[in-house]
Design a protein around this motif. Structure first.
Motif, mmCIF file in Angstrom:
data_model
loop_
_atom_site.group_PDB
_atom_site.id
_atom_site.type_symbol
_atom_site.label_atom_id
_atom_site.label_comp_id
_atom_site.label_asym_id
_atom_site.label_seq_id
_atom_site.Cartn_x
_atom_site.Cartn_y
_atom_site.Cartn_z
ATOM 1 N N GLY A 153 0.831 -1.209 0.000
ATOM 2 C CA GLY A 153 0.000 0.000 0.000
ATOM 3 C C GLY A 153 0.862 1.254 0.000
ATOM 4 N N LYS A 178 1.356 5.497 1.938
ATOM 5 C CA LYS A 178 1.024 6.507 2.936
ATOM 6 C C LYS A 178 1.304 7.855 2.275
ATOM 7 C CE LYS A 178 2.009 5.991 7.530
ATOM 8 N NZ LYS A 178 2.915 5.921 8.703
ATOM 9 N N GLY A 225 -0.559 0.119 8.363
ATOM 10 C CA GLY A 225 -1.549 1.010 8.978
ATOM 11 C C GLY A 225 -2.870 0.289 9.228
ATOM 12 N N GLN A 226 -3.285 -0.535 8.266
ATOM 13 C CA GLN A 226 -4.530 -1.296 8.427
ATOM 14 C C GLN A 226 -4.411 -2.307 9.566
ATOM 15 O OE1 GLN A 226 -5.384 -2.916 4.547
ATOM 16 N NE2 GLN A 226 -5.542 -0.884 3.617
ATOM 17 N N LEU A 227 -3.255 -2.956 9.659
ATOM 18 C CA LEU A 227 -3.033 -3.911 10.751
ATOM 19 C C LEU A 227 -3.038 -3.205 12.109
ATOM 20 C CD1 LEU A 227 -0.264 -6.191 9.162
ATOM 21 C CD2 LEU A 227 -2.641 -6.808 9.618
ATOM 22 N N ARG A 284 -4.651 -0.444 12.862
ATOM 23 C CA ARG A 284 -6.035 -0.070 13.174
ATOM 24 C C ARG A 284 -6.832 -1.287 13.663
ATOM 25 N NH1 ARG A 284 -4.845 3.300 8.914
ATOM 26 N NH2 ARG A 284 -5.702 1.974 7.282
ATOM 27 N N MET A 285 -6.619 -2.443 13.013
ATOM 28 C CA MET A 285 -7.301 -3.661 13.452
ATOM 29 C C MET A 285 -6.886 -4.028 14.877
ATOM 30 S SD MET A 285 -7.814 -6.633 10.616
ATOM 31 C CE MET A 285 -6.390 -6.443 9.590
ATOM 32 N N ASP A 313 -3.354 7.125 5.277
ATOM 33 C CA ASP A 313 -2.604 5.885 5.473
ATOM 34 C C ASP A 313 -3.352 4.717 4.871
ATOM 35 O OD1 ASP A 313 -1.031 3.794 6.252
ATOM 36 O OD2 ASP A 313 -0.933 4.359 8.369
ATOM 37 N N GLY A 314 -2.941 4.314 3.684
ATOM 38 C CA GLY A 314 -3.533 3.167 3.014
ATOM 39 C C GLY A 314 -2.555 2.001 2.990
ATOM 40 N N SER A 315 -1.615 1.993 3.934
ATOM 41 C CA SER A 315 -0.623 0.924 3.963
ATOM 42 C C SER A 315 -1.187 -0.284 4.696
ATOM 43 C CB SER A 315 0.655 1.395 4.665
ATOM 44 O OG SER A 315 0.401 1.626 6.039
ATOM 45 N N ILE A 316 -0.646 -1.437 4.404
ATOM 46 C CA ILE A 316 -1.071 -2.662 5.089
ATOM 47 C C ILE A 316 -0.697 -2.565 6.569
ATOM 48 C CG2 ILE A 316 -0.686 -5.164 5.258
ATOM 49 C CD1 ILE A 316 -0.458 -5.170 2.187
#
Length: 180
Positions: free
Chosen positions: A150, A152, A166-168, A170-171, A161-164
């Motif tokens: 992804g 940033k 960043g997603q992890l 947030r999860m 932040d569309g990075s993996i």
């Protein structure tokens, strides 16, 4: 020197440049001046040294920046005379910001795992220029293998932040706080 004073110098040159229709020329000249001051730290030390005469400092500036317009030369001399030459790089940065606002130009830092292709740069530029209300958006690409995938995007005060990674993150925050 205070940033406020540097801002006033930048604003004054900006107004003069607009009035004389010389924004592009002055920006180009100031970019070169900034490069000289940034790459030659000794120049600033010499211009601020108390044992170097005022005449030698003026000669150094006149000879070193003979190719720039009278307006830019006069501004450098004024900053030297008022003992504010130490803020010349900050003043130039502020001038560049004012010109960018006038021209509706933005700058974004895009962090990715691998270098962006030209098509990706163009797509990101168009997409985020609209979000920022800019006509043009210049992209600086930095690499960070920790992102996993992804991208940033840093655009002024905003971060997308569309990075993996960043997603992890947030999860993980949602799981820890008990939200689903």
């Amino acid at each position: 020197m205070t940033r406020a004073a540097a801002n006033r110098y930048a604003q004054a040159l900006f107004e003069l440049s607009k009035e004389k229709n010389m924004l592009e020329q002055h920006r180009s000249e100031l970019t070169a001046v900034k490069e000289v001051f940034t790459e030659n730290k000794e120049l600033l030390e010499l211009l601020e040294h108390p044992k170097v005469t005022k005449e030698k400092k003026e000669t150094l500036l006149n000879d070193g920046f003979a190719a720039v317009s009278d307006s830019v030369q006069r501004l450098l001399m004024l900053m030297l005379e008022k003992k504010r030459i130490d803020s010349v790089v900050y003043m130039i940065d502020k001038f560049e910001e004012l010109v960018d606002e006038e021209w509706k130009v933005g700058h974004a830092l895009v962090t990715t795992v691998k270098p962006l292709s030209e098509e990706e740069r163009d797509m990101i530029s168009k997409t985020f220029a609209e979000k920022a209300g800019k006509d043009t958006l210049y992209i600086k690409n930095e690499l960070d293998p920790d992102l996993i995938g992804g991208l940033k995007v840093h655009l002024g005060d905003m971060i997308f932040d569309g990075s993996i990674k960043g997603q992890l993150n947030r999860m993980e925050r949602n799981l820890v706080s008990g939200k689903r």
